[in-house]
Design an enzyme around this catalytic site. Sequence first.
Site, PDB file in Angstrom:
ATOM      1  N   CYS A 117       0.820  -1.224   0.000  1.00  0.00           N
ATOM      2  CA  CYS A 117       0.000   0.000   0.000  1.00  0.00           C
ATOM      3  C   CYS A 117       0.850   1.269   0.000  1.00  0.00           C
ATOM      4  O   CYS A 117       0.326   2.360  -0.238  1.00  0.00           O
ATOM      5  CB  CYS A 117      -0.949  -0.007   1.187  1.00  0.00           C
ATOM      6  SG  CYS A 117      -2.065  -1.409   1.117  1.00  0.00           S
ATOM      7  N   HIS A 257      -3.660   7.023   2.534  1.00  0.00           N
ATOM      8  CA  HIS A 257      -4.009   5.699   2.003  1.00  0.00           C
ATOM      9  C   HIS A 257      -5.420   5.346   2.485  1.00  0.00           C
ATOM     10  O   HIS A 257      -5.774   5.599   3.634  1.00  0.00           O
ATOM     11  CB  HIS A 257      -2.990   4.678   2.508  1.00  0.00           C
ATOM     12  CG  HIS A 257      -3.338   3.273   2.167  1.00  0.00           C
ATOM     13  ND1 HIS A 257      -3.704   2.901   0.896  1.00  0.00           N
ATOM     14  CD2 HIS A 257      -3.410   2.138   2.938  1.00  0.00           C
ATOM     15  CE1 HIS A 257      -3.962   1.600   0.893  1.00  0.00           C
ATOM     16  NE2 HIS A 257      -3.799   1.122   2.110  1.00  0.00           N
ATOM     17  N   ASN A 287     -10.137  -0.526  -0.568  1.00  0.00           N
ATOM     18  CA  ASN A 287      -8.677  -0.414  -0.525  1.00  0.00           C
ATOM     19  C   ASN A 287      -8.107  -1.002  -1.820  1.00  0.00           C
ATOM     20  O   ASN A 287      -8.124  -2.215  -2.015  1.00  0.00           O
ATOM     21  CB  ASN A 287      -8.177  -1.186   0.702  1.00  0.00           C
ATOM     22  CG  ASN A 287      -6.675  -1.114   0.877  1.00  0.00           C
ATOM     23  OD1 ASN A 287      -5.949  -0.644  -0.013  1.00  0.00           O
ATOM     24  ND2 ASN A 287      -6.191  -1.586   2.010  1.00  0.00           N
TER      25      ASN A 287
HETATM   26  O1  UT7 Z   1      -3.930  -1.429   3.427  1.00  0.00           O
HETATM   27  C1  UT7 Z   1      -2.831  -1.976   4.056  1.00  0.00           C
HETATM   28  C2  UT7 Z   1      -2.930  -2.078   5.491  1.00  0.00           C
HETATM   29  N1  UT7 Z   1      -4.186  -2.649   5.938  1.00  0.00           N
HETATM   30  C3  UT7 Z   1      -4.899  -1.985   6.820  1.00  0.00           C
HETATM   31  O2  UT7 Z   1      -4.544  -0.894   7.186  1.00  0.00           O
HETATM   32  C4  UT7 Z   1      -6.121  -2.687   7.414  1.00  0.00           C
HETATM   33  C5  UT7 Z   1      -6.127  -2.543   8.913  1.00  0.00           C
HETATM   34  N2  UT7 Z   1      -7.177  -3.268   9.572  1.00  0.00           N
HETATM   35  C6  UT7 Z   1      -8.514  -3.017   9.433  1.00  0.00           C
HETATM   36  O3  UT7 Z   1      -8.903  -2.219   8.630  1.00  0.00           O
HETATM   37  C7  UT7 Z   1      -9.461  -3.709  10.380  1.00  0.00           C
HETATM   38  O4  UT7 Z   1      -8.736  -4.392  11.366  1.00  0.00           O
HETATM   39  C8  UT7 Z   1     -10.454  -4.693   9.691  1.00  0.00           C
HETATM   40  C9  UT7 Z   1     -11.468  -3.936   8.871  1.00  0.00           C
HETATM   41  C10 UT7 Z   1      -9.686  -5.681   8.831  1.00  0.00           C
HETATM   42  C11 UT7 Z   1     -11.238  -5.483  10.752  1.00  0.00           C
HETATM   43  O5  UT7 Z   1     -11.892  -4.574  11.614  1.00  0.00           O
HETATM   44  P1  UT7 Z   1     -11.727  -4.705  13.198  1.00  0.00           P
HETATM   45  O6  UT7 Z   1     -12.550  -3.656  13.792  1.00  0.00           O
HETATM   46  O7  UT7 Z   1     -10.271  -4.701  13.527  1.00  0.00           O
HETATM   47  O8  UT7 Z   1     -12.395  -6.091  13.476  1.00  0.00           O
HETATM   48  P2  UT7 Z   1     -11.775  -7.383  14.202  1.00  0.00           P
HETATM   49  O9  UT7 Z   1     -10.880  -8.097  13.269  1.00  0.00           O
HETATM   50  O10 UT7 Z   1     -11.277  -7.014  15.549  1.00  0.00           O
HETATM   51  O11 UT7 Z   1     -13.097  -8.217  14.395  1.00  0.00           O
HETATM   52  C12 UT7 Z   1     -14.127  -7.803  15.324  1.00  0.00           C
HETATM   53  C13 UT7 Z   1     -15.259  -8.794  15.226  1.00  0.00           C
HETATM   54  C14 UT7 Z   1     -14.807 -10.250  15.317  1.00  0.00           C
HETATM   55  O12 UT7 Z   1     -15.802 -10.985  15.994  1.00  0.00           O
HETATM   56  P3  UT7 Z   1     -15.626 -11.381  17.552  1.00  0.00           P
HETATM   57  O13 UT7 Z   1     -14.319 -12.121  17.631  1.00  0.00           O
HETATM   58  O14 UT7 Z   1     -15.590 -10.069  18.279  1.00  0.00           O
HETATM   59  O15 UT7 Z   1     -16.826 -12.203  17.805  1.00  0.00           O
HETATM   60  C15 UT7 Z   1     -14.744 -10.675  13.875  1.00  0.00           C
HETATM   61  O16 UT7 Z   1     -14.925 -12.055  13.735  1.00  0.00           O
HETATM   62  O17 UT7 Z   1     -15.912  -8.674  13.959  1.00  0.00           O
HETATM   63  C16 UT7 Z   1     -15.921  -9.934  13.292  1.00  0.00           C
HETATM   64  N3  UT7 Z   1     -15.780  -9.702  11.869  1.00  0.00           N
HETATM   65  C17 UT7 Z   1     -16.814  -9.469  11.064  1.00  0.00           C
HETATM   66  N4  UT7 Z   1     -18.136  -9.397  11.303  1.00  0.00           N
HETATM   67  C18 UT7 Z   1     -18.931  -9.136  10.247  1.00  0.00           C
HETATM   68  C19 UT7 Z   1     -14.643  -9.644  11.138  1.00  0.00           C
HETATM   69  N5  UT7 Z   1     -14.938  -9.389   9.863  1.00  0.00           N
HETATM   70  C20 UT7 Z   1     -16.273  -9.282   9.790  1.00  0.00           C
HETATM   71  C21 UT7 Z   1     -17.159  -9.015   8.747  1.00  0.00           C
HETATM   72  N6  UT7 Z   1     -18.479  -8.940   9.007  1.00  0.00           N
HETATM   73  N7  UT7 Z   1     -16.747  -8.823   7.474  1.00  0.00           N
END
Ligand code: UT7
Length: 330
Positions: A117, A257, A287
Amino acid sequence: MANKTRAAITGVHGWVPEDKLTNFDLEKMVDTNDEWIISRTGIKERRILRKPGWATSDMCAEAVKGLLEKTGTKPGEIDLLIVATVTGDLVFPDTANTVCDKIGAKNAFGFDINAACSGFLFSLATGAQYIANETYSKVIVVGSDMMSSIVDYEDRNTCIIFGDGAAAVMLEPRRDGNGIQDFVLRGDGAGREFLHMKAGGSKQPSTAETVANREHFVYQEGKRVFKFAVEGMVGTTSELLRRNKLTIDELDWMIPHQANMRIINAVAEHLHFPMEKVTINIDKYGNTTAATLPLCMWEYEKRFKKGDNIILTAFGGGFTWGSLYLKWAY
Ligand code: UT7
């Protein structure tokens, strides 16, 4: 120093596929929903390249053809073309050479930069050197990724984020004080653990087993990456502002980004940067990895004014990150 030769962006043009993948489409593919995706990422839809036989180089070629037309440049005038991508057409040769062939840039040479990225940022800083040291007078830098070719549409953690697209800028010398002023670029290979593709490289060549194990897709530990992304972009932007003696009030735009709206908000908040001066198109494209910064520039081009102080900042796989300060040249 007004008469110093600087590399200036003298045109920008983007290209995105027509096909949209909306949050509602994703609801039918994985266990997710529109509300979760919008509130956690700010993304409503992304573009997906579904033209048979088309790949990253074709998106680049479309963006560059538009750029040439817009800037009144003939393909033979281009000296160098750099493509920032992690989804090159083939492992080798590089995609930049293919793009040169597709647009008829017979006098150019090209190479790819893989910095995920941050690829466009690293490529822009690299291309700018050839202009600033007066080696070349027309350098094109393209950011393009076909993320749909490496995203697992069974993994709800990653498939909701990424999209496809390309955008290109023209770099030419300017001696009026405008152009690229300074940049801070960083890397930390220890971050590879949190964002990578497991197989398909020399470490783990492709086998029937790697395919069966779904190891040819983006692997990301989102939460970890999120934290480093905010710290990284705030850190290099602060350093750049400090050493150029710039205050937030003196900045006209920040082009961050587009990985997650919450990351963009957190970076702006830490820097006390007003959101109305932050370029945003994540809602429409998601993204697009190396394409996010130039796609933002393309969309906001008409709102930029000559002399505007603009900061670009990115963070990505590697880890790689950085910030670049430029004065808009037209
Ligand atoms: O571009 C290069 C660099 N990349 C980035 O900068 C991306 C950085 N990371 C992110 O943007 C975020 O971490 C994500 C969008 C990937 C994920 O968001 P988050 O708020 O960090 O969610 P999480 O991974 O902590 O998940 C929270 C909850 C989990 O459930 P539990 O364990 O709390 O029950 C996940 O299983 O949300 C769940 N979850 C979803 N639920 C519905 C994860 N993905 C989804 C989804 N829909 N698509």
